[in-house]
Write a protein that holds these residues in place. Structure first.
Motif, PDB file in Angstrom:
ATOM      1  N   PRO A  54     -20.566   2.796  13.099  1.00  0.00           N
ATOM      2  CA  PRO A  54     -19.652   3.950  13.101  1.00  0.00           C
ATOM      3  C   PRO A  54     -18.465   3.709  14.046  1.00  0.00           C
ATOM      4  CG  PRO A  54     -21.912   4.706  13.140  1.00  0.00           C
ATOM      5  CD  PRO A  54     -21.963   3.208  13.320  1.00  0.00           C
ATOM      6  N   GLY A  55     -17.281   4.013  13.529  1.00  0.00           N
ATOM      7  CA  GLY A  55     -16.055   3.823  14.295  1.00  0.00           C
ATOM      8  C   GLY A  55     -15.362   2.506  14.025  1.00  0.00           C
ATOM      9  N   ASP A  56     -16.078   1.525  13.446  1.00  0.00           N
ATOM     10  CA  ASP A  56     -15.450   0.241  13.141  1.00  0.00           C
ATOM     11  C   ASP A  56     -14.333   0.421  12.120  1.00  0.00           C
ATOM     12  OD1 ASP A  56     -17.157  -1.163  14.809  1.00  0.00           O
ATOM     13  OD2 ASP A  56     -18.378  -2.011  13.185  1.00  0.00           O
ATOM     14  N   VAL A  57     -13.247  -0.307  12.309  1.00  0.00           N
ATOM     15  CA  VAL A  57     -12.152  -0.338  11.345  1.00  0.00           C
ATOM     16  C   VAL A  57     -12.296  -1.621  10.544  1.00  0.00           C
ATOM     17  CG1 VAL A  57      -9.648  -0.450  11.031  1.00  0.00           C
ATOM     18  CG2 VAL A  57     -10.629   1.065  12.780  1.00  0.00           C
ATOM     19  N   LEU A  58     -12.238  -1.476   9.219  1.00  0.00           N
ATOM     20  CA  LEU A  58     -12.402  -2.600   8.311  1.00  0.00           C
ATOM     21  C   LEU A  58     -11.162  -2.778   7.451  1.00  0.00           C
ATOM     22  CD1 LEU A  58     -15.999  -1.713   7.063  1.00  0.00           C
ATOM     23  CD2 LEU A  58     -15.398  -3.280   8.911  1.00  0.00           C
ATOM     24  N   SER A  59     -10.896  -4.015   7.088  1.00  0.00           N
ATOM     25  CA  SER A  59      -9.830  -4.346   6.153  1.00  0.00           C
ATOM     26  C   SER A  59     -10.499  -4.729   4.836  1.00  0.00           C
ATOM     27  CB  SER A  59      -9.013  -5.528   6.690  1.00  0.00           C
ATOM     28  OG  SER A  59      -8.133  -6.002   5.703  1.00  0.00           O
ATOM     29  N   GLN A  60     -10.234  -3.958   3.786  1.00  0.00           N
ATOM     30  CA  GLN A  60     -10.796  -4.237   2.461  1.00  0.00           C
ATOM     31  C   GLN A  60      -9.660  -4.728   1.585  1.00  0.00           C
ATOM     32  OE1 GLN A  60     -14.077  -2.025   0.695  1.00  0.00           O
ATOM     33  NE2 GLN A  60     -12.679  -1.404  -0.901  1.00  0.00           N
ATOM     34  N   GLU A  91      -3.118  -1.724   3.813  1.00  0.00           N
ATOM     35  CA  GLU A  91      -3.204  -2.937   4.631  1.00  0.00           C
ATOM     36  C   GLU A  91      -1.808  -3.481   4.871  1.00  0.00           C
ATOM     37  OE1 GLU A  91      -4.166  -4.960   7.098  1.00  0.00           O
ATOM     38  OE2 GLU A  91      -6.136  -4.736   6.203  1.00  0.00           O
ATOM     39  N   LYS A  92      -1.606  -4.037   6.031  1.00  0.00           N
ATOM     40  CA  LYS A  92      -0.302  -4.579   6.419  1.00  0.00           C
ATOM     41  C   LYS A  92      -0.033  -5.886   5.689  1.00  0.00           C
ATOM     42  CE  LYS A  92      -1.137  -2.723  10.996  1.00  0.00           C
ATOM     43  NZ  LYS A  92      -1.456  -3.061  12.370  1.00  0.00           N
ATOM     44  N   GLY A  93       1.212  -6.078   5.280  1.00  0.00           N
ATOM     45  CA  GLY A  93       1.639  -7.352   4.707  1.00  0.00           C
ATOM     46  C   GLY A  93       1.116  -7.668   3.324  1.00  0.00           C
ATOM     47  N   MET A  94       0.642  -6.677   2.593  1.00  0.00           N
ATOM     48  CA  MET A  94       0.148  -6.916   1.238  1.00  0.00           C
ATOM     49  C   MET A  94       1.294  -6.777   0.238  1.00  0.00           C
ATOM     50  SD  MET A  94      -3.173  -7.498   1.395  1.00  0.00           S
ATOM     51  CE  MET A  94      -3.340  -8.174   3.021  1.00  0.00           C
ATOM     52  N   ALA A  95       0.988  -7.054  -1.015  1.00  0.00           N
ATOM     53  CA  ALA A  95       1.993  -6.944  -2.069  1.00  0.00           C
ATOM     54  C   ALA A  95       2.642  -5.562  -2.027  1.00  0.00           C
ATOM     55  CB  ALA A  95       1.354  -7.182  -3.435  1.00  0.00           C
ATOM     56  N   ASP A  96       3.929  -5.524  -2.235  1.00  0.00           N
ATOM     57  CA  ASP A  96       4.697  -4.281  -2.155  1.00  0.00           C
ATOM     58  C   ASP A  96       4.649  -3.549  -3.497  1.00  0.00           C
ATOM     59  OD1 ASP A  96       6.303  -2.326  -1.058  1.00  0.00           O
ATOM     60  OD2 ASP A  96       8.165  -3.379  -1.562  1.00  0.00           O
ATOM     61  N   LEU A  97       3.487  -3.001  -3.803  1.00  0.00           N
ATOM     62  CA  LEU A  97       3.311  -2.252  -5.043  1.00  0.00           C
ATOM     63  C   LEU A  97       2.990  -0.808  -4.712  1.00  0.00           C
ATOM     64  CD1 LEU A  97       1.065  -4.718  -7.058  1.00  0.00           C
ATOM     65  CD2 LEU A  97       3.481  -4.273  -7.415  1.00  0.00           C
ATOM     66  N   GLN A  98       3.463   0.094  -5.527  1.00  0.00           N
ATOM     67  CA  GLN A  98       3.185   1.519  -5.339  1.00  0.00           C
ATOM     68  C   GLN A  98       1.715   1.790  -5.632  1.00  0.00           C
ATOM     69  OE1 GLN A  98       5.253   4.062  -4.310  1.00  0.00           O
ATOM     70  NE2 GLN A  98       3.457   5.365  -4.361  1.00  0.00           N
ATOM     71  N   LYS A 155      -2.389 -10.080  -3.135  1.00  0.00           N
ATOM     72  CA  LYS A 155      -3.401  -9.462  -2.286  1.00  0.00           C
ATOM     73  C   LYS A 155      -3.058  -7.989  -2.156  1.00  0.00           C
ATOM     74  CE  LYS A 155      -4.770 -13.443   0.372  1.00  0.00           C
ATOM     75  NZ  LYS A 155      -6.121 -13.509   0.845  1.00  0.00           N
ATOM     76  N   LEU A 156      -4.070  -7.150  -2.389  1.00  0.00           N
ATOM     77  CA  LEU A 156      -3.915  -5.701  -2.314  1.00  0.00           C
ATOM     78  C   LEU A 156      -5.047  -5.157  -1.459  1.00  0.00           C
ATOM     79  CD1 LEU A 156      -3.490  -5.270  -6.159  1.00  0.00           C
ATOM     80  CD2 LEU A 156      -1.644  -5.207  -4.493  1.00  0.00           C
ATOM     81  N   GLY A 157      -4.745  -4.194  -0.609  1.00  0.00           N
ATOM     82  CA  GLY A 157      -5.838  -3.683   0.198  1.00  0.00           C
ATOM     83  C   GLY A 157      -5.451  -2.542   1.106  1.00  0.00           C
ATOM     84  N   TYR A 158      -6.446  -2.099   1.849  1.00  0.00           N
ATOM     85  CA  TYR A 158      -6.257  -0.988   2.761  1.00  0.00           C
ATOM     86  C   TYR A 158      -7.274  -1.066   3.880  1.00  0.00           C
ATOM     87  CZ  TYR A 158      -9.825   0.851  -0.405  1.00  0.00           C
ATOM     88  OH  TYR A 158     -10.940   1.007  -1.192  1.00  0.00           O
ATOM     89  N   ARG A 159      -7.044  -0.231   4.878  1.00  0.00           N
ATOM     90  CA  ARG A 159      -7.953  -0.131   6.021  1.00  0.00           C
ATOM     91  C   ARG A 159      -8.829   1.101   5.864  1.00  0.00           C
ATOM     92  NH1 ARG A 159      -5.578  -3.102  11.027  1.00  0.00           N
ATOM     93  NH2 ARG A 159      -5.025  -5.004   9.908  1.00  0.00           N
ATOM     94  N   ILE A 160     -10.076   0.958   6.274  1.00  0.00           N
ATOM     95  CA  ILE A 160     -11.030   2.046   6.239  1.00  0.00           C
ATOM     96  C   ILE A 160     -11.748   2.086   7.582  1.00  0.00           C
ATOM     97  CG2 ILE A 160     -11.417   2.120   3.748  1.00  0.00           C
ATOM     98  CD1 ILE A 160     -13.754   0.224   4.074  1.00  0.00           C
ATOM     99  N   GLN A 161     -12.394   3.216   7.852  1.00  0.00           N
ATOM    100  CA  GLN A 161     -13.175   3.353   9.072  1.00  0.00           C
ATOM    101  C   GLN A 161     -14.582   3.790   8.720  1.00  0.00           C
ATOM    102  OE1 GLN A 161     -11.762   6.151  12.055  1.00  0.00           O
ATOM    103  NE2 GLN A 161     -12.554   4.797  13.656  1.00  0.00           N
ATOM    104  N   VAL A 162     -15.573   3.173   9.347  1.00  0.00           N
ATOM    105  CA  VAL A 162     -16.971   3.500   9.094  1.00  0.00           C
ATOM    106  C   VAL A 162     -17.280   4.854   9.732  1.00  0.00           C
ATOM    107  CG1 VAL A 162     -19.369   2.748   9.421  1.00  0.00           C
ATOM    108  CG2 VAL A 162     -17.560   1.037   9.047  1.00  0.00           C
ATOM    109  N   LYS A 163     -17.934   5.735   8.948  1.00  0.00           N
ATOM    110  CA  LYS A 163     -18.341   7.050   9.460  1.00  0.00           C
ATOM    111  C   LYS A 163     -19.489   6.909  10.441  1.00  0.00           C
ATOM    112  CE  LYS A 163     -17.202   9.722   5.345  1.00  0.00           C
ATOM    113  NZ  LYS A 163     -17.739  10.585   4.308  1.00  0.00           N
TER     114      LYS A 163
END
Length: 163
Positions: A54-60, A91-98, A155-163
């Motif tokens: 819990p509280g960890d930040v992950l890059s998916q 996620e930072k620096g990923m493909a610039d797609l909407q 590469k496409l992605g986002y950051r998530i946080q563990v509950k």
């Protein structure tokens, strides 16, 4: 005591099944985001997420590759936000797609900011109003790739946080 988050095996299975239907290769990575100090400055380090607390930040991140000999157009890439996590940001620096987001388990998608109707009681009267959906309520993200040339990788992605 901290507990491990649920694995994303179903998501990986879904990505694997999607690969059999087209020349689209999808590889999912899940990394733990650690901030360390190097030369007096904070630096992010990504390491494979083998244990999540819990509280960890992950890059998916999903790596999308056209393995075919023809260009693909309007390719939709959905990625569920894993259970026991909350969406934080792209996620930072990923493909610039909407990106488009879903709050109903991936049934419908729309660009941010998403809106929802809520019913409230004010001064004894019940009214409905539109409010912004918090990103932490997003359950899935979908990108539409307008054109993916043969051999091209995104590469496409986002950051998530563990509950």
């Amino acid at each position: 005591m901290k507990h491990r988050a649920a694995p994303t095996l179903l998501l990986l299975l879904g990505l694997a099944l999607a690969q059999n239907a087209s020349p689209l290769k999808l590889d999912l990575t899940l990394n733990l985001v650690n901030t360390v100090t190097e030369s007096g400055k904070p630096v992010e380090k990504l390491t494979p997420a083998t244990q999540n607390f819990p509280g960890d930040v992950l890059s998916q991140v999903v790596t999308v590759t056209n393995t075919g000999s023809k260009a693909l157009s309007n390719v939709r890439i959905p990625l569920n936000v894993p259970r026991n996590t909350v969406y934080l940001a792209p996620e930072k620096g990923m493909a610039d797609l909407q990106a488009q987001y879903s709050i109903d388990g991936g049934k419908t998608f729309a660009p941010a900011p998403l809106k929802k109707t809520v019913t409230v009681t004010e001064n004894g009267k019940t009214t409905t109003r539109q409010v912004d959906v918090k990103p932490s309520e997003y359950q899935a993200v979908r990108w539409t790739v307008p054109n993916l040339a043969p051999g091209q990788t995104l590469k496409l992605g986002y950051r998530i946080q563990v509950k």
